[in-house]
Scaffold this motif. Structure first.
Motif, PDB file in Angstrom:
ATOM      1  N   ASN A 243      34.882  30.861  42.332  1.00 29.54           N
ATOM      2  CA  ASN A 243      34.557  30.709  43.755  1.00 29.54           C
ATOM      3  C   ASN A 243      34.360  32.037  44.483  1.00 29.54           C
ATOM      4  OD1 ASN A 243      34.614  27.879  43.643  1.00 29.54           O
ATOM      5  ND2 ASN A 243      36.833  27.855  43.889  1.00 29.54           N
ATOM      6  N   LEU A 244      33.576  32.916  43.861  1.00 28.64           N
ATOM      7  CA  LEU A 244      33.239  34.187  44.485  1.00 28.64           C
ATOM      8  C   LEU A 244      31.767  34.211  44.869  1.00 28.64           C
ATOM      9  CD1 LEU A 244      35.047  36.670  42.044  1.00 28.64           C
ATOM     10  CD2 LEU A 244      35.972  35.528  44.074  1.00 28.64           C
ATOM     11  N   VAL A 245      31.426  35.050  45.838  1.00 30.01           N
ATOM     12  CA  VAL A 245      30.026  35.302  46.129  1.00 30.01           C
ATOM     13  C   VAL A 245      29.386  35.863  44.859  1.00 30.01           C
ATOM     14  CG1 VAL A 245      28.447  36.749  47.458  1.00 30.01           C
ATOM     15  CG2 VAL A 245      30.408  35.676  48.587  1.00 30.01           C
ATOM     16  N   GLU A 246      28.240  35.346  44.488  1.00 31.13           N
ATOM     17  CA  GLU A 246      27.612  35.717  43.233  1.00 31.13           C
ATOM     18  C   GLU A 246      27.360  37.223  43.145  1.00 31.13           C
ATOM     19  OE1 GLU A 246      23.757  34.421  40.483  1.00 31.13           O
ATOM     20  OE2 GLU A 246      24.123  33.471  42.418  1.00 31.13           O
ATOM     21  N   ARG A 247      27.735  37.822  42.023  1.00 29.96           N
ATOM     22  CA  ARG A 247      27.552  39.234  41.709  1.00 29.96           C
ATOM     23  C   ARG A 247      28.341  40.152  42.642  1.00 29.96           C
ATOM     24  NH1 ARG A 247      22.725  39.470  38.233  1.00 29.96           N
ATOM     25  NH2 ARG A 247      22.831  41.738  38.329  1.00 29.96           N
ATOM     26  N   SER A 248      29.349  39.594  43.302  1.00 31.64           N
ATOM     27  CA  SER A 248      30.180  40.450  44.157  1.00 31.64           C
ATOM     28  C   SER A 248      31.224  41.173  43.311  1.00 31.64           C
ATOM     29  CB  SER A 248      30.860  39.623  45.246  1.00 31.64           C
ATOM     30  OG  SER A 248      31.703  38.631  44.689  1.00 31.64           O
ATOM     31  N   THR A 249      31.669  42.313  43.807  1.00 28.46           N
ATOM     32  CA  THR A 249      32.637  43.138  43.093  1.00 28.46           C
ATOM     33  C   THR A 249      34.060  42.644  43.357  1.00 28.46           C
ATOM     34  OG1 THR A 249      31.251  45.108  43.141  1.00 28.46           O
ATOM     35  CG2 THR A 249      33.603  45.475  42.972  1.00 28.46           C
ATOM     36  N   VAL A 250      34.872  42.660  42.316  1.00 24.05           N
ATOM     37  CA  VAL A 250      36.306  42.388  42.450  1.00 24.05           C
ATOM     38  C   VAL A 250      37.041  43.710  42.279  1.00 24.05           C
ATOM     39  CG1 VAL A 250      38.295  41.169  41.490  1.00 24.05           C
ATOM     40  CG2 VAL A 250      36.059  40.047  41.531  1.00 24.05           C
ATOM     41  N   ALA A 251      37.954  44.013  43.202  1.00 20.12           N
ATOM     42  CA  ALA A 251      38.727  45.259  43.137  1.00 20.12           C
ATOM     43  C   ALA A 251      40.204  44.923  43.008  1.00 20.12           C
ATOM     44  CB  ALA A 251      38.488  46.106  44.383  1.00 20.12           C
ATOM     45  N   VAL A 252      40.895  45.602  42.102  1.00 20.37           N
ATOM     46  CA  VAL A 252      42.305  45.276  41.819  1.00 20.37           C
ATOM     47  C   VAL A 252      43.150  46.542  41.875  1.00 20.37           C
ATOM     48  CG1 VAL A 252      43.926  44.283  40.163  1.00 20.37           C
ATOM     49  CG2 VAL A 252      41.588  43.371  40.324  1.00 20.37           C
ATOM     50  N   TYR A 253      44.196  46.499  42.680  1.00 23.21           N
ATOM     51  CA  TYR A 253      45.207  47.558  42.722  1.00 23.21           C
ATOM     52  C   TYR A 253      46.415  47.062  41.935  1.00 23.21           C
ATOM     53  CZ  TYR A 253      48.582  50.943  44.580  1.00 23.21           C
ATOM     54  OH  TYR A 253      49.541  51.928  44.708  1.00 23.21           O
ATOM     55  N   SER A 254      46.853  47.847  40.958  1.00 27.74           N
ATOM     56  CA  SER A 254      47.925  47.433  40.057  1.00 27.74           C
ATOM     57  C   SER A 254      49.141  48.332  40.227  1.00 27.74           C
ATOM     58  CB  SER A 254      47.429  47.487  38.604  1.00 27.74           C
ATOM     59  OG  SER A 254      48.453  47.128  37.701  1.00 27.74           O
ATOM     60  N   TYR A 255      50.311  47.718  40.335  1.00 26.31           N
ATOM     61  CA  TYR A 255      51.548  48.491  40.463  1.00 26.31           C
ATOM     62  C   TYR A 255      52.637  47.854  39.605  1.00 26.31           C
ATOM     63  CZ  TYR A 255      55.864  50.372  42.458  1.00 26.31           C
ATOM     64  OH  TYR A 255      57.102  50.953  42.613  1.00 26.31           O
ATOM     65  N   SER A 256      52.884  48.447  38.453  1.00 24.64           N
ATOM     66  CA  SER A 256      53.990  47.999  37.610  1.00 24.64           C
ATOM     67  C   SER A 256      55.178  48.912  37.872  1.00 24.64           C
ATOM     68  CB  SER A 256      53.594  48.033  36.132  1.00 24.64           C
ATOM     69  OG  SER A 256      53.022  49.276  35.791  1.00 24.64           O
ATOM     70  N   CYS A 257      56.346  48.324  38.012  1.00 23.61           N
ATOM     71  CA  CYS A 257      57.539  49.090  38.327  1.00 23.61           C
ATOM     72  C   CYS A 257      57.867  50.040  37.175  1.00 23.61           C
ATOM     73  CB  CYS A 257      58.705  48.153  38.601  1.00 23.61           C
ATOM     74  SG  CYS A 257      58.375  46.982  39.929  1.00 23.61           S
ATOM     75  N   GLU A 258      58.396  51.197  37.519  1.00 22.76           N
ATOM     76  CA  GLU A 258      58.700  52.205  36.504  1.00 22.76           C
ATOM     77  C   GLU A 258      59.816  51.700  35.591  1.00 22.76           C
ATOM     78  OE1 GLU A 258      57.090  54.838  35.970  1.00 22.76           O
ATOM     79  OE2 GLU A 258      55.979  55.286  37.804  1.00 22.76           O
ATOM     80  N   GLY A 259      59.628  51.884  34.274  1.00 29.75           N
ATOM     81  CA  GLY A 259      60.639  51.483  33.308  1.00 29.75           C
ATOM     82  C   GLY A 259      61.476  52.664  32.862  1.00 29.75           C
ATOM     83  N   SER A 260      62.488  52.371  32.093  1.00 29.81           N
ATOM     84  CA  SER A 260      63.350  53.426  31.546  1.00 29.81           C
ATOM     85  C   SER A 260      62.756  53.937  30.244  1.00 29.81           C
ATOM     86  CB  SER A 260      64.752  52.875  31.305  1.00 29.81           C
ATOM     87  OG  SER A 260      64.716  51.866  30.313  1.00 29.81           O
ATOM     88  N   GLU A 261      63.264  55.056  29.782  1.00 30.59           N
ATOM     89  CA  GLU A 261      62.782  55.636  28.537  1.00 30.59           C
ATOM     90  C   GLU A 261      63.024  54.703  27.353  1.00 30.59           C
ATOM     91  OE1 GLU A 261      60.994  58.403  27.869  1.00 30.59           O
ATOM     92  OE2 GLU A 261      60.792  58.498  30.048  1.00 30.59           O
TER      93      GLU A 261
END
Length: 478
Positions: A243-261
């Motif tokens: 259900n997107l406008v045809e040929r429109s761009t999708v932009a994603v910002y990703s934030y995964s929480c910092e893990g331990s060593e």
């Protein structure tokens, strides 16, 4: 409804055929450790663009990540009950939709309603000042990603077949200090778009909403395994965004929480992708010849699916070890998905209802078959595409804002009038004033719509029971 069902059956047939061809084998896929990785990205996946976190302004990172944590603090993320192959499932990912007031977004037969972000000419009351700040941060991210998407499309058009090792990774940095002070609603695309390209690029990048996602993999009792390449745990299965406008761009910002060593995996001990890291998986749709791609996503990375990539390719989200938030900005196809649209439809339907000036009695202006059919179709649409979708979601929107409750109350009043209009039609058919032929025409038109209404009401009742069962099960697990 039948067309969508046919499309789903076609996809399922393709999937089964592909799995049969594979047998016990895996398709090949590449990660950054493979020598051919960048070349494959450039040739088969060039419309997937990655903006690394260190190329994005730190101030933007700060306010967006704070927004994620604020929304989580106020319990604004919810699992959706979606319908796949005629069965109801709770999504492993919890979500919230934020965007233009009055917009909705539908996926897998579930309609989500935007928590409105701040916009001029709209009075929006948030349940807590922190939620206003969070939504304000997300519209700033939206404006920033709009600028980046316009620039990315221009770079794609200009680059052609330009040879660079990292074609898919751009290094332009914004002067964010001026941007952050600007109007939330200023049309920034004109800063970078030639006048003759402005309309086209704005059409592809003017995001009207963002679907936010959250998942903690370690809290999930089960995650589906990627079935074609052996990529491991999936947070989101292979799909095209709907259900997107045809040929429109999708932009994603990703934030995964910092893990331990201790969460780190020795890359020399791992074949394929590092399971500790989140990845975006890509493949050419229904193609077993082109290797897939697994691109690591580090905290604060952004990626863009440009032009027709969402149509020609499929993507999935591969889970890492740490909790992850994402903000997926889209141009939802809202021609039939806004409050203004459904109110307009109600106006069309109620135009056939008249009030006697003396007795105040209600009656129908017309019993023409096409008029009756149109009214009852709108009746079904209001009930099953809007009212039931909204109230089924458990009044979740009260946690953020009361914006939707006034239009939904108005919509419910329209629905009650349409219920009465149905009874008026049935009453007229029962009278002996019309010929048998006239009555049969009205009944033939009305019966399929009333049957559909009855069946859908049964389905919704079953879904409510399913939801209660799943919620009880989740509490037992906890």
């Amino acid at each position: 409804m039948k067309r969508r069902a046919g499309a789903r059956e076609g996809k399922e047939a393709k999937k089964q055929k592909l799995l049969e061809e594979l047998g016990e084998n895996w398709l090949p896929y590449l990660t950054p450790r493979d020598a051919e990785f960048h070349q494959l990205w450039k040739t088969a996946y060039s419309k997937l663009l990655l903006r690394k976190a260190d190329k994005i302004p730190q101030e933007l990172h700060h306010i967006v990540q704070e927004a994620f944590l604020t929304l989580q603090k106020h319990d604004c993320f919810f699992q959706d009950l979606v319908r796949i192959k005629g069965k109801d499932f709770l999504t492993p990912v919890s979500r919230i939709l934020i965007g233009n007031p009055g917009c909705t977004y539908k996926y897998l037969n579930t309609r989500l309603f935007t928590v409105p972000w701040p916009m001029e000419d709209y009075e929006i009351k948030y349940c807590h000042p922190e939620l206003f700040t969070a939504c304000k941060a997300l519209i700033k991210l939206n404006d920033y990603l709009n600028i980046e998407a316009v620039q990315a499309l221009q770079e794609q058009n200009l680059s052609g077949t330009k040879e660079t090792e990292d074609t898919a990774v751009t290094d332009r940095e914004q002067d964010f200090s001026n941007f952050i002070k600007g109007s939330l609603l200023e049309d920034q695309s004109s800063l970078y778009t030639p006048r003759n390209d402005c309309t086209s690029l704005k059409y592809k990048t003017s995001y009207n909403l963002t679907l936010l996602n959250y998942m903690d993999p370690l809290q999930m009792p089960y995650l589906k395994q990627e079935p074609y390449f052996g990529m491991g745990n999936m947070a989101v299965s292979w799909h095209h965004d709907e259900n997107l406008v045809e040929r429109s761009t999708v932009a994603v910002y990703s934030y995964s929480c910092e893990g331990s060593e201790s969460d780190k995996v020795n890359e020399q001990d791992v074949e394929g992708r590092d399971p500790a890291d989140w990845h975006i998986g890509l493949k050419v749709a229904w193609d077993i010849k082109t290797p897939g791609l697994a691109i690591p996503l580090h905290p604060g990375d952004c990626y863009f699916m440009l032009d027709d990539l969402n149509m020609t390719h499929q993507h999935c989200v591969l889970a890492g070890f740490q909790p992850r938030f994402s903000s997926t900005h889209r141009m939802a196809e809202c021609s039939t998905g806004t409050v203004e649209y459904i109110f307009g439809q109600c106006e069309v339907a109620l135009h056939n209802l008249q009030v006697d000036s003396d007795s105040a009695a209600l009656s129908l202006k017309s019993l023409e078959v096409q008029v009756v059919k149109e009214v009852e179709e709108i009746h079904n649409k209001v009930e099953f595409e809007w009212l039931r979708q909204f109230w089924f979601q458990g009044k979740r929107y009260r946690k953020c804002t009361d914006w939707w409750f006034e239009p939904m109350a108005k919509l419910e009043e329209f629905w009650k009038k349409m219920e009465f209009m149905t009874s008026l039609v049935l009453g007229e058919v029962g009278k002996g004033e019309r010929t048998i032929e006239q009555r049969n025409k009205i009944i033939s038109c009305l019966l399929p719509l009333l049957t559909e209404r009855q069946e859908l009401r049964k389905e919704w009742t079953a879904s409510i029971r399913k939801r209660k069962t799943d919620i009880n099960w989740m509490f037992e697990e906890l």
